[in-house]
Design an enzyme around this catalytic site. Sequence first.
Site, PDB file in Angstrom:
ATOM      1  N   CYS A   1      14.288   8.345 -13.696  1.00  0.00           N
ATOM      2  CA  CYS A   1      13.447   7.256 -14.216  1.00  0.00           C
ATOM      3  C   CYS A   1      13.491   7.271 -15.738  1.00  0.00           C
ATOM      4  O   CYS A   1      13.582   6.229 -16.393  1.00  0.00           O
ATOM      5  CB  CYS A   1      11.996   7.433 -13.769  1.00  0.00           C
ATOM      6  SG  CYS A   1      11.757   7.703 -12.015  1.00  0.00           S
TER       7      CYS A   1
ATOM      8  N   CYS B   1     -21.474  -1.590   1.910  1.00  0.00           N
ATOM      9  CA  CYS B   1     -21.665  -0.275   1.284  1.00  0.00           C
ATOM     10  C   CYS B   1     -21.585  -0.371  -0.239  1.00  0.00           C
ATOM     11  O   CYS B   1     -22.392   0.202  -0.943  1.00  0.00           O
ATOM     12  CB  CYS B   1     -20.601   0.712   1.749  1.00  0.00           C
ATOM     13  SG  CYS B   1     -20.759   1.207   3.470  1.00  0.00           S
TER      14      CYS B   1
ATOM     15  N   ARG C   1       7.886  -1.675  -6.037  1.00  0.00           N
ATOM     16  CA  ARG C   1       8.674  -1.619  -7.282  1.00  0.00           C
ATOM     17  C   ARG C   1       9.464  -0.312  -7.389  1.00  0.00           C
ATOM     18  O   ARG C   1      10.641  -0.305  -7.710  1.00  0.00           O
ATOM     19  CB  ARG C   1       7.689  -1.781  -8.447  1.00  0.00           C
ATOM     20  CG  ARG C   1       8.248  -1.558  -9.825  1.00  0.00           C
ATOM     21  CD  ARG C   1       9.155  -2.637 -10.278  1.00  0.00           C
ATOM     22  NE  ARG C   1      10.543  -2.338  -9.989  1.00  0.00           N
ATOM     23  CZ  ARG C   1      11.576  -3.047 -10.402  1.00  0.00           C
ATOM     24  NH1 ARG C   1      11.396  -4.129 -11.107  1.00  0.00           N
ATOM     25  NH2 ARG C   1      12.798  -2.711 -10.115  1.00  0.00           N
TER      26      ARG C   1
ATOM     27  N   CYS D   1      16.195   5.424 -18.103  1.00  0.00           N
ATOM     28  CA  CYS D   1      15.985   4.041 -18.516  1.00  0.00           C
ATOM     29  C   CYS D   1      14.672   3.889 -19.268  1.00  0.00           C
ATOM     30  O   CYS D   1      14.636   3.353 -20.371  1.00  0.00           O
ATOM     31  CB  CYS D   1      15.953   3.103 -17.306  1.00  0.00           C
ATOM     32  SG  CYS D   1      17.564   2.823 -16.562  1.00  0.00           S
TER      33      CYS D   1
ATOM     34  N   CYS E   1     -11.223   4.051   4.020  1.00  0.00           N
ATOM     35  CA  CYS E   1     -12.527   3.412   4.191  1.00  0.00           C
ATOM     36  C   CYS E   1     -12.552   2.607   5.485  1.00  0.00           C
ATOM     37  O   CYS E   1     -13.529   2.644   6.218  1.00  0.00           O
ATOM     38  CB  CYS E   1     -12.806   2.466   3.023  1.00  0.00           C
ATOM     39  SG  CYS E   1     -14.059   3.056   1.887  1.00  0.00           S
TER      40      CYS E   1
ATOM     41  N   CYS F   1     -16.867  -4.457   3.212  1.00  0.00           N
ATOM     42  CA  CYS F   1     -16.803  -3.578   2.036  1.00  0.00           C
ATOM     43  C   CYS F   1     -18.105  -3.708   1.253  1.00  0.00           C
ATOM     44  O   CYS F   1     -18.678  -2.725   0.790  1.00  0.00           O
ATOM     45  CB  CYS F   1     -15.649  -3.983   1.120  1.00  0.00           C
ATOM     46  SG  CYS F   1     -14.062  -4.119   1.930  1.00  0.00           S
TER      47      CYS F   1
ATOM     48  N   CYS G   1      13.592   0.306  -7.422  1.00  0.00           N
ATOM     49  CA  CYS G   1      14.283   1.067  -8.468  1.00  0.00           C
ATOM     50  C   CYS G   1      15.169   2.145  -7.834  1.00  0.00           C
ATOM     51  O   CYS G   1      16.299   2.360  -8.270  1.00  0.00           O
ATOM     52  CB  CYS G   1      13.284   1.741  -9.403  1.00  0.00           C
ATOM     53  SG  CYS G   1      12.995   0.871 -10.948  1.00  0.00           S
TER      54      CYS G   1
END
Lengths: 259, 105
Positions: free
Chosen positions: A175, A77, A216, A178, A112, A74, A220
């Site tokens: 969503c 570049c 996550r 809550c 990439c 990485c 849910c």
Amino acid sequence: MKFRRAIAAAAFAVASSALLAGEIPPGARRSGYSFMGPETRAMQDDDTSNPGMLFVLDGQALWMKKSGSADKACADCHGDARSSMKGVAARYPAFDRTQGRPVTLDQRINLCRAGHQQATPLPYESHDLLALSAFVAHQSREVPITAGDDPQLKPFVEQGRDFFNQREGQLNLSCANCHEDNFDKRLAGAPITQGQLTGYPLYRLEWQTLGSLERRLRSCMTGVRAQAYDYGAPELVALELYLMSRARGLPMETPAVRP
Amino acid sequence: MAALINVPTKAKRGEIIEIRALTSHIMETGFRRTAAGELVPRDIITSFTCRYNGNEIFRADLFPAIAANPYLSFFTVAKESGKFEFEWIGDNGYSSTASASITVE
């Protein structure tokens, strides 16, 4: 006088219920950090006690490591991540021209890898992908979130917003039910937060490891007894994009610690 | 494996200092099963030691109930400048080390 006070109180009640029903105004947006207990906050605040920093260290090593048939790292570049990656995670998911849709930071890392390193993509939720993603996002710590500003992203932000407000699953909850209508209350013992994405990927004590936002979101969805979307699904990316645009202006915390 | 050590770089002679050591390890308990019902073999750190200029100043035994990425904090008296060496030993021949220096004035 009494009469006037009653009118004022009634007006206030109407205004505050209107607030509850709509989006959280910018000034009232709060990171999940503000919902946690002092012990968990202390754990996040000290980099030598934050277990998420172990992943950042591993990510730093991966950043320098040559990979794939192009034999490039990485760093070959992008150079020094401290300057080149500062603020990048704060504007992801970002629009990708070749794909014609938004991509998450994890997807960008794999694009990439495929395009420039000619390496195999890292599986979602694998240690190496989480470590690289945490290392890159960590460079944006304290940088205010600006994701979703690109006009090309507008339809995807709208799609994410619709999804956020869409009831789903056997419990028939959205969503927003809550995270906008009932934050600051508790679900069983756990505080309900506003769902502002300031610290991903983050270390959850329950998971005993670092995890992505998609993990996550998927838990849910399972929680409301809905069928969770697969990792990398366009619906999850749109939801992530909307949530990031909703957290606009809040500073990044990666790697956050949450219970 | 990655480890995060927190030792003050400088201290006064006789000062009580806190040392904190966090290391990455999955701490698999050996009690969990896969979806197919097979037992996941135990893989934990069993012992931690800290040496201050070669003398052991702290030792701990670790058990399956301890969380992943164990974090230990303890105190010692800064006596002389030198090196703290940390060692974690565990199942399947696991061994990991780290060190940190201190200047005592």
